[in-house]
Scaffold this motif. Sequence first.
Motif, short mmCIF file in Angstrom:
data_model
loop_
_atom_site.label_atom_id
_atom_site.label_comp_id
_atom_site.label_asym_id
_atom_site.label_seq_id
_atom_site.Cartn_x
_atom_site.Cartn_y
_atom_site.Cartn_z
N ASN A 311 0.86 -1.18 0.00
CA ASN A 311 0.00 0.00 0.00
C ASN A 311 0.90 1.24 0.00
N LYS A 312 0.80 2.03 -1.07
CA LYS A 312 1.71 3.17 -1.24
C LYS A 312 1.10 4.48 -0.74
N SER A 313 -0.12 4.43 -0.24
CA SER A 313 -0.76 5.65 0.25
C SER A 313 -0.67 5.81 1.76
N GLY A 314 -0.69 4.68 2.47
CA GLY A 314 -0.70 4.70 3.93
C GLY A 314 -2.09 4.65 4.52
N ILE A 315 -3.13 4.59 3.67
CA ILE A 315 -4.52 4.61 4.13
C ILE A 315 -5.06 3.19 4.25
N GLU A 316 -5.74 2.89 5.35
CA GLU A 316 -6.54 1.68 5.49
C GLU A 316 -8.00 2.10 5.63
N GLU A 402 4.13 3.87 -8.63
CA GLU A 402 4.92 4.92 -7.99
C GLU A 402 4.70 6.26 -8.67
N GLY A 403 4.40 7.30 -7.88
CA GLY A 403 4.27 8.65 -8.42
C GLY A 403 2.88 9.04 -8.89
N GLU A 404 1.94 8.09 -8.93
CA GLU A 404 0.58 8.43 -9.33
C GLU A 404 -0.06 9.36 -8.31
N PHE A 419 -7.90 16.91 -0.68
CA PHE A 419 -6.48 16.64 -0.51
C PHE A 419 -5.93 16.01 -1.79
N LYS A 420 -4.64 16.19 -1.99
CA LYS A 420 -3.98 15.59 -3.15
C LYS A 420 -2.59 15.12 -2.73
N PHE A 421 -2.23 13.91 -3.14
CA PHE A 421 -0.89 13.41 -2.81
C PHE A 421 -0.45 12.41 -3.87
N GLN A 422 0.86 12.14 -3.90
CA GLN A 422 1.42 11.12 -4.77
C GLN A 422 1.72 9.86 -3.98
N VAL A 423 1.36 8.70 -4.53
CA VAL A 423 1.69 7.45 -3.86
C VAL A 423 3.17 7.15 -4.05
N GLU A 424 3.76 6.53 -3.03
CA GLU A 424 5.19 6.22 -3.09
C GLU A 424 5.46 4.95 -2.30
#
Length: 428
Positions: A311-316, A402-404, A419-424
């Motif tokens: 999981n590249k976002s950190g969200i569950e 990665e980077g989406e 909110f807006k973020f890039q997955v890594e």
Amino acid sequence: MFCGNLLGVSQTNFVLPEHKEYDKVRFQLIHNLIVIPVEINGVPLSFILDTGVAKPIVFSFLNERDTLQINNTEAYLLRGLGEGKSFEALKSKNNIFKIGKAVNLNQELYAIHDASLNFTPQLGIPIHGIIGFDLFKDFVVEINYASKYIKMHKPKNYKYKKCKSCEWVNLEFYNNKPFLNAEITLHGKQIPVKLLIDTGGSDSLWVFENEALGLYEQDKYFVDYLGSGLNGSVYGKRAKIDKLKINSFTLKEVNVSYPDSSSIKLARRLVVRNGSVSGNVLKRFNLIVDYRKARLILKKNKLFKEEFKYNKSGIELEHRGELMVEEEYEGNFGNRQMNVDIIRFPSYNFQLKPLFSIVELRKGSPAERAGLLVGDIVLNINNKEVYQYKLHEIIQMLYGREGEFINILIDRNGYKMKFKFQVESPLK
């Protein structure tokens, strides 16, 4: 006549009708877990098929006494993975279980009182219970992960087919649970391990840390929520191992989790056990599971080369509650046969749609750095209303490339926020 024949054959086992050598049952594969239809005392339900559980467990949100007509009960205390205390359950006998054409007329089960023990929010579909050993002991069971079905074969007449691309693995049993021997390559060292075969786990590999054996990770890992056991949440380290070898099959760059010792006290009582191999590895094979002959047959399927991702976002997320949604559809007014023009006009339906809430947020993750919080209700992802997704579709997005970018609209205490973020990758 059917019931009469069953009574003559067995009153404590699953059996098939005399004229059937096997039965085929379709399943859903949700987050690497097998969800099969199970009927208890005439009530259709959905169960997780879990090789790691000895007796069927039914969750109490069903109001089990009334809905399932459960009788002949005794009070028990049960304990599983997680840091919580033991929980109360009712042990019940003389229940009628049906899975496809297989029937057991005298099945024991445990009904759990605690309504918080409910896996439905995590998977996004109703989950009413767990079943394992009592099905596998009575049949040779094929599990076809690629085509999503199981076949239950009568052991007496089952004949193994020749298969050059298959591997035969010997099983060992402890407390009615199946184990296999494998080899892990970690820190450049090949380490033999004994692993529980756990179809009820969605991860790839759980390893119990043991520095004396070389089973540990000190450098390249991240701390994360690993999932929920019957006794609550489980946390630990996530990392990668170089290789996992089961006989001649080798998987590379495999996800591995090292659960906190406080969460696995019960599991570690079996000193020969080094961990578990679970759904994200097992789904890469089609299996034949034969408890009576203590063997497992593996054959690679189309999922074998699928990349192991985190999981590249950190969200569950979990399904938490319902949202009333107004949906527009096109209505008609008029009648052509009566020479009256048909006028099309908008009309509206009101429907309840699922709400998804953030229940865990990895420290230092892209989502946390962007400002999201545990408890935020997700309304929209990438300009699409969240109720238009299934939960497993959202989860796939959180494991993206990665980077989406992910654009997310949430409700926080009645206020809408974007909110807006890039997955890594969490492994640097």
